[in-house]
Design a protein around this motif. Sequence first.
Motif, PDB file in Angstrom:
ATOM      1  N   ILE A   1       0.855  -1.188   0.000  1.00 17.59           N
ATOM      2  CA  ILE A   1       0.000   0.000   0.000  1.00 17.59           C
ATOM      3  C   ILE A   1       0.893   1.241   0.000  1.00 17.59           C
ATOM      4  O   ILE A   1       1.760   1.384   0.857  1.00 17.59           O
ATOM      5  N   LYS A   2       0.676   2.116  -0.965  1.00 12.36           N
ATOM      6  CA  LYS A   2       1.543   3.290  -1.125  1.00 12.36           C
ATOM      7  C   LYS A   2       1.465   4.259   0.055  1.00 12.36           C
ATOM      8  O   LYS A   2       2.473   4.815   0.466  1.00 12.36           O
ATOM      9  N   ASN A   3       0.279   4.466   0.615  1.00 11.76           N
ATOM     10  CA  ASN A   3       0.120   5.361   1.749  1.00 11.76           C
ATOM     11  C   ASN A   3       0.758   4.706   2.979  1.00 11.76           C
ATOM     12  O   ASN A   3       0.274   3.693   3.478  1.00 11.76           O
ATOM     13  N   LYS A   4       1.846   5.286   3.466  1.00 12.48           N
ATOM     14  CA  LYS A   4       2.600   4.682   4.574  1.00 12.48           C
ATOM     15  C   LYS A   4       1.751   4.538   5.840  1.00 12.48           C
ATOM     16  O   LYS A   4       1.837   3.525   6.522  1.00 12.48           O
ATOM     17  N   PHE A   5       0.960   5.564   6.156  1.00 15.24           N
ATOM     18  CA  PHE A   5       0.132   5.496   7.356  1.00 15.24           C
ATOM     19  C   PHE A   5      -0.816   4.297   7.288  1.00 15.24           C
ATOM     20  O   PHE A   5      -0.902   3.519   8.227  1.00 15.24           O
TER      21      PHE A   5
END
Length: 128
Positions: free
Chosen positions: A58-62
């Motif tokens: 998943i690109k969004n780290k959070f």
Amino acid sequence: MFNPKFAIISAVTNGTIAVAVNCEHGSLEMLAAGGTQALASFMSTGVTARIVQHFSPIKNKFTSYFFGSLIPALATFAISYGSHTLNGTPELLESCIAPVTISYTTSYVTNFITRRGYLLPGNYPSKD
């Protein structure tokens, strides 16, 4: 779908902790608690290590780190709590705290390593 290296390390570590927190209840109870936790940790870690790697792309780290640690920790709690309930472990919640905490924190490390391209499972999505 299963990581035996992580599973063995987890079984030895968490089984030993369960023995220690149940040592005041006699040899049979503490060994049963340790064995129960070792088996639960082996099974859950083998699977949860791969769950973490499912969230790593998943690109969004959070989002990747949040769900990649929360979902395995909840799975670890459910397996550990269920196993200790069936076993009749005297210190039920105390026996679950360490495995869940370890699962939650090590999931961040597993995710970090995976996001950098190390120890990838065979079916990990390629960047192509």
